[in-house]
Design a protein around this motif. Structure first.
Motif, PDB file in Angstrom:
ATOM      1  N   LEU A 141       0.823  -1.213   0.000  1.00  0.00           N
ATOM      2  CA  LEU A 141       0.000   0.000   0.000  1.00  0.00           C
ATOM      3  C   LEU A 141       0.853   1.256   0.000  1.00  0.00           C
ATOM      4  O   LEU A 141       1.948   1.294   0.575  1.00  0.00           O
ATOM      5  CB  LEU A 141      -0.916   0.022   1.225  1.00  0.00           C
ATOM      6  N   SER A 142       0.342   2.305  -0.625  1.00  0.00           N
ATOM      7  CA  SER A 142       0.953   3.632  -0.495  1.00  0.00           C
ATOM      8  C   SER A 142       0.744   4.128   0.928  1.00  0.00           C
ATOM      9  O   SER A 142      -0.083   3.590   1.685  1.00  0.00           O
ATOM     10  CB  SER A 142       0.298   4.611  -1.474  1.00  0.00           C
ATOM     11  N   PHE A 143       1.482   5.166   1.296  1.00  0.00           N
ATOM     12  CA  PHE A 143       1.293   5.733   2.632  1.00  0.00           C
ATOM     13  C   PHE A 143      -0.152   6.174   2.824  1.00  0.00           C
ATOM     14  O   PHE A 143      -0.753   5.937   3.887  1.00  0.00           O
ATOM     15  CB  PHE A 143       2.238   6.912   2.863  1.00  0.00           C
ATOM     16  N   GLN A 144      -0.736   6.803   1.798  1.00  0.00           N
ATOM     17  CA  GLN A 144      -2.105   7.299   1.916  1.00  0.00           C
ATOM     18  C   GLN A 144      -3.088   6.154   2.138  1.00  0.00           C
ATOM     19  O   GLN A 144      -3.983   6.250   2.991  1.00  0.00           O
ATOM     20  CB  GLN A 144      -2.494   8.088   0.660  1.00  0.00           C
ATOM     21  N   ASP A 145      -2.940   5.070   1.385  1.00  0.00           N
ATOM     22  CA  ASP A 145      -3.864   3.948   1.539  1.00  0.00           C
ATOM     23  C   ASP A 145      -3.663   3.240   2.880  1.00  0.00           C
ATOM     24  O   ASP A 145      -4.623   2.766   3.492  1.00  0.00           O
ATOM     25  CB  ASP A 145      -3.673   2.960   0.387  1.00  0.00           C
ATOM     26  N   LEU A 146      -2.423   3.183   3.327  1.00  0.00           N
ATOM     27  CA  LEU A 146      -2.142   2.589   4.630  1.00  0.00           C
ATOM     28  C   LEU A 146      -2.776   3.422   5.738  1.00  0.00           C
ATOM     29  O   LEU A 146      -3.353   2.885   6.705  1.00  0.00           O
ATOM     30  CB  LEU A 146      -0.633   2.478   4.831  1.00  0.00           C
ATOM     31  N   MET A 147      -2.696   4.725   5.610  1.00  0.00           N
ATOM     32  CA  MET A 147      -3.303   5.605   6.614  1.00  0.00           C
ATOM     33  C   MET A 147      -4.815   5.383   6.662  1.00  0.00           C
ATOM     34  O   MET A 147      -5.411   5.350   7.757  1.00  0.00           O
ATOM     35  CB  MET A 147      -2.990   7.063   6.299  1.00  0.00           C
ATOM     36  N   PHE A 148      -5.431   5.210   5.508  1.00  0.00           N
ATOM     37  CA  PHE A 148      -6.878   4.940   5.494  1.00  0.00           C
ATOM     38  C   PHE A 148      -7.189   3.659   6.260  1.00  0.00           C
ATOM     39  O   PHE A 148      -8.141   3.620   7.060  1.00  0.00           O
ATOM     40  CB  PHE A 148      -7.374   4.826   4.046  1.00  0.00           C
ATOM     41  N   GLU A 149      -6.402   2.616   6.066  1.00  0.00           N
ATOM     42  CA  GLU A 149      -6.651   1.349   6.743  1.00  0.00           C
ATOM     43  C   GLU A 149      -6.511   1.490   8.260  1.00  0.00           C
ATOM     44  O   GLU A 149      -7.333   0.976   9.028  1.00  0.00           O
ATOM     45  CB  GLU A 149      -5.696   0.268   6.225  1.00  0.00           C
ATOM     46  N   VAL A 150      -5.462   2.170   8.705  1.00  0.00           N
ATOM     47  CA  VAL A 150      -5.245   2.331  10.141  1.00  0.00           C
ATOM     48  C   VAL A 150      -6.346   3.194  10.763  1.00  0.00           C
ATOM     49  O   VAL A 150      -6.930   2.839  11.803  1.00  0.00           O
ATOM     50  CB  VAL A 150      -3.849   2.922  10.427  1.00  0.00           C
ATOM     51  N   PHE A 151      -6.667   4.317  10.141  1.00  0.00           N
ATOM     52  CA  PHE A 151      -7.691   5.204  10.695  1.00  0.00           C
ATOM     53  C   PHE A 151      -9.061   4.532  10.717  1.00  0.00           C
ATOM     54  O   PHE A 151      -9.867   4.774  11.624  1.00  0.00           O
ATOM     55  CB  PHE A 151      -7.741   6.517   9.916  1.00  0.00           C
ATOM     56  N   GLN A 182       8.011  -0.957   4.407  1.00  0.00           N
ATOM     57  CA  GLN A 182       8.869  -0.547   3.300  1.00  0.00           C
ATOM     58  C   GLN A 182      10.173  -1.344   3.259  1.00  0.00           C
ATOM     59  O   GLN A 182      10.821  -1.433   2.216  1.00  0.00           O
ATOM     60  CB  GLN A 182       9.194   0.953   3.397  1.00  0.00           C
ATOM     61  N   LEU A 183      10.573  -1.917   4.376  1.00  0.00           N
ATOM     62  CA  LEU A 183      11.778  -2.733   4.390  1.00  0.00           C
ATOM     63  C   LEU A 183      11.523  -4.059   3.682  1.00  0.00           C
ATOM     64  O   LEU A 183      10.423  -4.617   3.778  1.00  0.00           O
ATOM     65  CB  LEU A 183      12.222  -2.994   5.826  1.00  0.00           C
ATOM     66  N   PRO A 184      12.518  -4.599   2.969  1.00  0.00           N
ATOM     67  CA  PRO A 184      12.347  -5.921   2.353  1.00  0.00           C
ATOM     68  C   PRO A 184      11.955  -6.960   3.396  1.00  0.00           C
ATOM     69  O   PRO A 184      12.401  -6.914   4.550  1.00  0.00           O
ATOM     70  CB  PRO A 184      13.730  -6.212   1.751  1.00  0.00           C
ATOM     71  N   ALA A 185      11.116  -7.905   2.999  1.00  0.00           N
ATOM     72  CA  ALA A 185      10.568  -8.884   3.931  1.00  0.00           C
ATOM     73  C   ALA A 185      11.652  -9.658   4.658  1.00  0.00           C
ATOM     74  O   ALA A 185      11.522  -9.950   5.858  1.00  0.00           O
ATOM     75  CB  ALA A 185       9.630  -9.842   3.189  1.00  0.00           C
ATOM     76  N   ASN A 186      12.741  -9.986   3.975  1.00  0.00           N
ATOM     77  CA  ASN A 186      13.796 -10.761   4.634  1.00  0.00           C
ATOM     78  C   ASN A 186      14.535  -9.946   5.684  1.00  0.00           C
ATOM     79  O   ASN A 186      15.049 -10.491   6.667  1.00  0.00           O
ATOM     80  CB  ASN A 186      14.783 -11.301   3.594  1.00  0.00           C
ATOM     81  N   SER A 202       7.863  14.558  -1.999  1.00  0.00           N
ATOM     82  CA  SER A 202       8.289  13.215  -2.397  1.00  0.00           C
ATOM     83  C   SER A 202       7.079  12.413  -2.850  1.00  0.00           C
ATOM     84  O   SER A 202       6.046  12.396  -2.172  1.00  0.00           O
ATOM     85  CB  SER A 202       8.972  12.487  -1.236  1.00  0.00           C
ATOM     86  N   PRO A 203       7.180  11.702  -3.973  1.00  0.00           N
ATOM     87  CA  PRO A 203       6.055  10.860  -4.399  1.00  0.00           C
ATOM     88  C   PRO A 203       5.742   9.747  -3.406  1.00  0.00           C
ATOM     89  O   PRO A 203       4.616   9.245  -3.363  1.00  0.00           O
ATOM     90  CB  PRO A 203       6.534  10.293  -5.744  1.00  0.00           C
ATOM     91  N   ASP A 204       6.735   9.357  -2.599  1.00  0.00           N
ATOM     92  CA  ASP A 204       6.515   8.347  -1.564  1.00  0.00           C
ATOM     93  C   ASP A 204       5.974   8.960  -0.275  1.00  0.00           C
ATOM     94  O   ASP A 204       5.726   8.230   0.688  1.00  0.00           O
ATOM     95  CB  ASP A 204       7.827   7.611  -1.248  1.00  0.00           C
ATOM     96  N   VAL A 205       5.808  10.263  -0.229  1.00  0.00           N
ATOM     97  CA  VAL A 205       5.419  11.034   0.954  1.00  0.00           C
ATOM     98  C   VAL A 205       6.530  10.993   1.993  1.00  0.00           C
ATOM     99  O   VAL A 205       7.072  12.028   2.371  1.00  0.00           O
ATOM    100  CB  VAL A 205       4.080  10.559   1.563  1.00  0.00           C
ATOM    101  N   TYR A 265       5.091   4.300  11.470  1.00  0.00           N
ATOM    102  CA  TYR A 265       5.781   3.114  11.983  1.00  0.00           C
ATOM    103  C   TYR A 265       5.355   1.867  11.190  1.00  0.00           C
ATOM    104  O   TYR A 265       6.183   1.012  10.859  1.00  0.00           O
ATOM    105  CB  TYR A 265       5.512   2.936  13.472  1.00  0.00           C
ATOM    106  N   PHE A 266       4.063   1.769  10.910  1.00  0.00           N
ATOM    107  CA  PHE A 266       3.603   0.707  10.017  1.00  0.00           C
ATOM    108  C   PHE A 266       4.308   0.823   8.660  1.00  0.00           C
ATOM    109  O   PHE A 266       4.796  -0.175   8.113  1.00  0.00           O
ATOM    110  CB  PHE A 266       2.088   0.833   9.798  1.00  0.00           C
ATOM    111  N   TYR A 267       4.335   2.029   8.137  1.00  0.00           N
ATOM    112  CA  TYR A 267       4.863   2.259   6.785  1.00  0.00           C
ATOM    113  C   TYR A 267       6.347   1.920   6.708  1.00  0.00           C
ATOM    114  O   TYR A 267       6.792   1.233   5.783  1.00  0.00           O
ATOM    115  CB  TYR A 267       4.620   3.717   6.395  1.00  0.00           C
ATOM    116  N   ALA A 268       7.121   2.387   7.688  1.00  0.00           N
ATOM    117  CA  ALA A 268       8.560   2.117   7.683  1.00  0.00           C
ATOM    118  C   ALA A 268       8.823   0.617   7.747  1.00  0.00           C
ATOM    119  O   ALA A 268       9.670   0.085   7.012  1.00  0.00           O
ATOM    120  CB  ALA A 268       9.239   2.830   8.849  1.00  0.00           C
ATOM    121  N   TYR A 269       8.104  -0.068   8.623  1.00  0.00           N
ATOM    122  CA  TYR A 269       8.276  -1.513   8.744  1.00  0.00           C
ATOM    123  C   TYR A 269       7.991  -2.199   7.409  1.00  0.00           C
ATOM    124  O   TYR A 269       8.767  -3.051   6.944  1.00  0.00           O
ATOM    125  CB  TYR A 269       7.359  -2.053   9.832  1.00  0.00           C
TER     126      TYR A 269
END
Length: 464
Positions: free
Chosen positions: A49-59, A240-244, A85-88, A234-238
């Motif tokens: 998800l983009s930051f914006q879409d992630l924010m919608f889910e959390v809110f 954004q890191l590669p799964a491994n 930034s396009p990534d916010v 904090y959700f977004y940063a986590y």
């Protein structure tokens, strides 16, 4: 989802009423009645998800449907349309273990924009939906004021007054607030420090007849919506890191003065983000470091530092953490806060300190170490830090030796906002155009004494 007060004397209220109340009418801080849990499967489904879409889910876990989905999505999209930034919030990798989450790509180049651009739009939305007057009152150690003013200046149905400590913010911070010429903005420069400003704000919000008469609303981190918006990164940063890399959990280093930024991380962890360590980075005004390391919460002599946004002694969001630390026992919270008011300090037992240190670690950064960290990272990586972000990096370097796994350090401001410190190192930087143009604009502010009565008089004239 209902919301209650840390002191237990506010009847459960909904999302919008919570937003409008700001500070609890019993003097406590508003918290959710229960913290929603996000399981690993749901969290992983949000990875793309983009930051914006992630924010919608959390809110959406908190809003009870009080804001229709289409309206909430539009508010979120509008709030971040002005970010450069396009990534916010871009995540920059500096080495194998260290990643920097850049929170300063908003209109005022500070992390406060992440929450306050949304809150400004939400206030405008509520004012229109409910046909209500919105008079925003806040105190700032520098960044909150500029961001809050940016979020509502010129908007119909909203007026905003911001208190800042006269002469104790950076030049750019001052200009970002005081060069705004819209008639719905009032800047009060208080002859005192941030704690003086914050204390008066709390007194005015606790004066319920005054608060009601002038329809006062909060935009500081005493407002839970601000905390919630900050928890999203904090959700977004986590994610954004590669799964491994994030598989075993992630550590965060967090510059904070008012305990809001790190409490947002604590909330994200309670919701389900696999955070291993929350490192609180502070400066020489290190009451929070002493609380975590020694179990003593006691304001001491105020020191001016290169990181003025953290020059805070009494942290507003401390009470929210205390509420959860004490097992959500509002009577125990009330007793401790009354003790703090009467005695000017709180002392925690060795057993309590051990429990605190399971949640948080802390590191206080001296002025010299702050500057040396800026120099070191400029030389090693060609990456220029502002003084607050440098405190976060210094805390990472202290804690990173003790903890495995990736670290995300929060970069809370653009270095151009604190050029006074950068120049001490002989480093010249090019200002973004929006900052450079501030120096040619006229200022508008009122200098006032550190007195509730004088500030109330200013508000009575402004909020008419």
């Amino acid at each position: 989802m209902n919301f209650i007060s840390t002191r237990g004397k506010v009847a459960p209220i909904g999302f919008i009423d919570m937003f409008l109340m700001g500070l609890g009418e019993d003097g406590g801080l508003i918290v959710p009645e229960t913290i929603p849990a996000v399981d690993a499967e749901q969290l992983e489904s949000w990875a793309k998800l983009s930051f914006q879409d992630l924010m919608f889910e959390v809110f959406s876990l908190y809003t009870n449907g009080e804001i229709p989905d289409a309206d909430l999505k539009r508010l979120i999209q509008d709030s971040y349309a002005g970010f450069t930034s396009p990534d916010v919030l871009p995540l920059t990798t500096l080495n194998d273990s260290l990643h920097v989450l850049e929170l300063f790509h908003g209109p005022t180049f500070a992390f406060k924009d992440v929450a306050l651009q949304f809150m400004g739009n939400l206030y405008a939305y509520v004012a229109k939906q409910r046909n209500e007057i919105i008079n925003i009152l806040g105190a700032t150690s520098g960044d909150t004021g500029a961001s809050a003013i940016s979020s509502v200046s010129g908007k119909e149905g909203i007026r905003i007054c911001i208190l800042h400590p006269n002469g104790k913010v950076s030049r750019v911070q001052e200009l970002q607030m005081t060069t705004v010429q819209d008639d719905n903005v009032l800047n009060l420069a208080v002859n005192g420090n941030f704690d003086d400003c914050q204390g008066i704000i709390k007194e005015l919000f606790a004066d319920l007849p005054f608060k009601s008469k002038y329809h006062l609303r909060a935009i500081n981190s005493i407002n839970f919506v601000r905390i919630l918006a900050q928890s999203v990164y904090y959700f977004y940063a986590y994610l954004q890191l590669p799964a491994n890399i994030r598989a075993g959990g992630v550590n965060f280093s967090i510059p904070t003065g008012n305990f809001g930024n790190i409490f947002s991380g604590y909330l994200a962890k309670r919701m389900g983000v696999p955070i291993k360590q929350l490192v609180l980075a502070t400066n020489e005004n290190n009451i929070l470091e002493r609380f975590i390391n020694e179990g003593v919460y006691k304001p001491e002599g105020f020191r001016m530092t290169h990181s003025p946004s953290m020059d805070i002694q009494v942290a507003s969001n401390f009470e929210r953490y205390l509420y959860y630390f004490l097992g959500e026992d509002s009577a125990a919270v009330t007793a401790r806060m009354e003790q703090f008011k009467a005695e000017g300090q709180l002392t925690f037992s060795p057993e309590e300190v051990a429990r605190i240190q399971q949640d948080l670690s802390a590191y206080g950064v001296s002025n010299d170490e702050c500057l040396s960290t800026i120099r070191s990272y400029q030389d090693r990586y060609g990456y220029l830090l502002d003084p607050h972000s440098a405190c976060g990096i210094a805390a990472y370097e202290s804690a990173g030796q003790q903890e495995d796994g990736p670290f995300v350090s929060l970069a809370t401001a653009h270095p151009a906002k604190f050029d006074e410190a950068i120049r001490l190192l002989g480093i010249e930087q090019r200002f973004p155009e929006r900052i450079q143009e501030l120096f040619d604009k006229p200022q508008r502010q009122v200098v006032v004494d550190n007195a509730k009565a004088e500030i109330a008089k200013q508000l009575e004239s402004f909020f008419v």
